[in-house]
Design a protein around this motif. Sequence first.
Motif, short mmCIF file in Angstrom:
data_model
loop_
_atom_site.label_atom_id
_atom_site.label_comp_id
_atom_site.label_asym_id
_atom_site.label_seq_id
_atom_site.Cartn_x
_atom_site.Cartn_y
_atom_site.Cartn_z
N ILE A 32 0.83 -1.20 0.00
CA ILE A 32 0.00 0.00 0.00
C ILE A 32 0.87 1.25 0.00
O ILE A 32 0.58 2.24 -0.68
N GLY A 33 1.98 1.20 0.75
CA GLY A 33 2.90 2.34 0.79
C GLY A 33 3.44 2.69 -0.58
O GLY A 33 3.61 3.87 -0.91
N GLU A 34 3.71 1.67 -1.39
CA GLU A 34 4.20 1.94 -2.75
C GLU A 34 3.13 2.64 -3.59
O GLU A 34 3.43 3.56 -4.36
N VAL A 35 1.88 2.22 -3.42
CA VAL A 35 0.78 2.86 -4.14
C VAL A 35 0.62 4.32 -3.69
O VAL A 35 0.47 5.23 -4.51
N LEU A 36 0.70 4.54 -2.37
CA LEU A 36 0.57 5.90 -1.84
C LEU A 36 1.71 6.79 -2.31
O LEU A 36 1.50 7.96 -2.63
N GLY A 37 2.92 6.23 -2.35
CA GLY A 37 4.06 7.01 -2.81
C GLY A 37 3.90 7.43 -4.26
O GLY A 37 4.17 8.58 -4.62
N ALA A 38 3.46 6.50 -5.09
CA ALA A 38 3.26 6.82 -6.51
C ALA A 38 2.15 7.84 -6.69
O ALA A 38 2.27 8.77 -7.50
N TRP A 39 1.08 7.69 -5.90
CA TRP A 39 -0.03 8.65 -5.99
C TRP A 39 0.42 10.03 -5.57
O TRP A 39 0.09 11.04 -6.20
N PRO A 78 -6.98 -6.17 24.05
CA PRO A 78 -6.90 -4.72 23.81
C PRO A 78 -5.95 -4.41 22.65
O PRO A 78 -4.87 -4.99 22.53
N HIS A 79 -6.36 -3.49 21.79
CA HIS A 79 -5.58 -3.13 20.61
C HIS A 79 -5.99 -1.73 20.15
O HIS A 79 -7.09 -1.28 20.43
N CYS A 80 -5.08 -1.07 19.47
CA CYS A 80 -5.35 0.24 18.87
C CYS A 80 -6.02 1.20 19.85
O CYS A 80 -7.01 1.87 19.52
N VAL A 81 -5.48 1.23 21.06
CA VAL A 81 -6.01 2.15 22.08
C VAL A 81 -5.59 3.57 21.72
O VAL A 81 -4.42 3.83 21.40
N ALA A 82 -6.54 4.47 21.73
CA ALA A 82 -6.27 5.87 21.36
C ALA A 82 -5.09 6.42 22.15
O ALA A 82 -5.01 6.24 23.37
N GLY A 83 -4.17 7.06 21.44
CA GLY A 83 -3.02 7.68 22.08
C GLY A 83 -1.81 6.77 22.23
O GLY A 83 -0.76 7.23 22.71
N THR A 84 -1.92 5.50 21.84
CA THR A 84 -0.79 4.57 21.94
C THR A 84 -0.12 4.39 20.58
O THR A 84 -0.72 4.67 19.54
N ASP A 85 1.13 3.90 20.60
CA ASP A 85 1.83 3.62 19.35
C ASP A 85 1.10 2.58 18.53
O ASP A 85 1.13 2.61 17.29
N GLY A 86 0.43 1.63 19.20
CA GLY A 86 -0.29 0.59 18.48
C GLY A 86 -1.39 1.12 17.59
O GLY A 86 -1.74 0.50 16.58
N ALA A 87 -1.95 2.27 17.93
CA ALA A 87 -3.01 2.86 17.12
C ALA A 87 -2.47 3.63 15.92
O ALA A 87 -3.24 4.01 15.03
N GLY A 88 -1.17 3.84 15.90
CA GLY A 88 -0.57 4.61 14.81
C GLY A 88 -0.52 3.83 13.51
O GLY A 88 -0.53 2.60 13.50
N PHE A 89 -0.45 4.55 12.40
CA PHE A 89 -0.30 3.91 11.10
C PHE A 89 1.07 3.24 11.01
O PHE A 89 2.07 3.75 11.52
N HIS A 90 1.11 2.09 10.34
CA HIS A 90 2.36 1.36 10.20
C HIS A 90 3.35 2.20 9.38
O HIS A 90 2.97 2.85 8.41
N PRO A 91 4.62 2.20 9.78
CA PRO A 91 5.60 3.03 9.06
C PRO A 91 5.77 2.67 7.60
O PRO A 91 6.26 3.50 6.81
N ASN A 92 5.38 1.47 7.19
CA ASN A 92 5.51 1.10 5.77
C ASN A 92 4.57 1.89 4.88
O ASN A 92 4.73 1.86 3.65
N ILE A 93 3.59 2.57 5.44
CA ILE A 93 2.71 3.37 4.58
C ILE A 93 3.08 4.85 4.61
O ILE A 93 2.26 5.72 4.36
N ASP A 94 4.32 5.14 4.90
CA ASP A 94 4.84 6.49 4.78
C ASP A 94 5.32 6.71 3.34
O ASP A 94 6.04 5.87 2.82
N PRO A 95 4.93 7.79 2.64
CA PRO A 95 4.15 8.92 3.15
C PRO A 95 2.68 8.56 3.34
O PRO A 95 2.20 7.58 2.79
#
Length: 204
Positions: A32-39, A78-95
Amino acid sequence: MTRALIVVDVQNDFCEGGSLPVHGGAEVAFAIGEVLGAWHEAEERDKAYDHVVATRDHHIDPGEHFSTEPDYVTSWPPHCVAGTDGAGFHPNIDPQPFDAVFNCGEYSHGYSAFEGRSIEGKGLAEWLRSHDVDQVDLVGIATDHCVRATAVDAAREGFRTRVLLDMTAGVRADTTEAAVREMREAGVELVGTPVVHEGYPQPS
């Protein structure tokens, strides 16, 4: 015709190393990150999508959705708790060139992104219509849960809906197969094959 890409829940907790990881999550995030980068880099006239939006689990107090003894059907660790690193987007989808982000499940299960809200308080259907979107492509995690629920709701809302299965990851083969059937019966166009293993890997 105006097309949007919806990136569903590509978050740290749903990828390897997270609290509720799906096998292949990081691999899907990279694709997905590759698609986002190209877009992001394409000229406006060459863009495959007019808009790109993202959804994320953003739990505050989701009630029975969380359990210390989860059944992995209606209750989960428990997962993707607001305010935690787990809720953040995975770094592979940067940008992350998202036009809007929709938070889901703050006080509920929140499987479908159409239950979520943007920072401005808009629902996904409202946001898409306000930007004249009539076609949506979906990618993300997990095929058999939030991708399925969001795709079915998108079709019900009247959007021409397509799921790019090569850029989704499913939890289990049986539930992914059932999700594919449900999406197809709802009128969703399916392209490719989902990444799917059997069950959850052990969190690190």
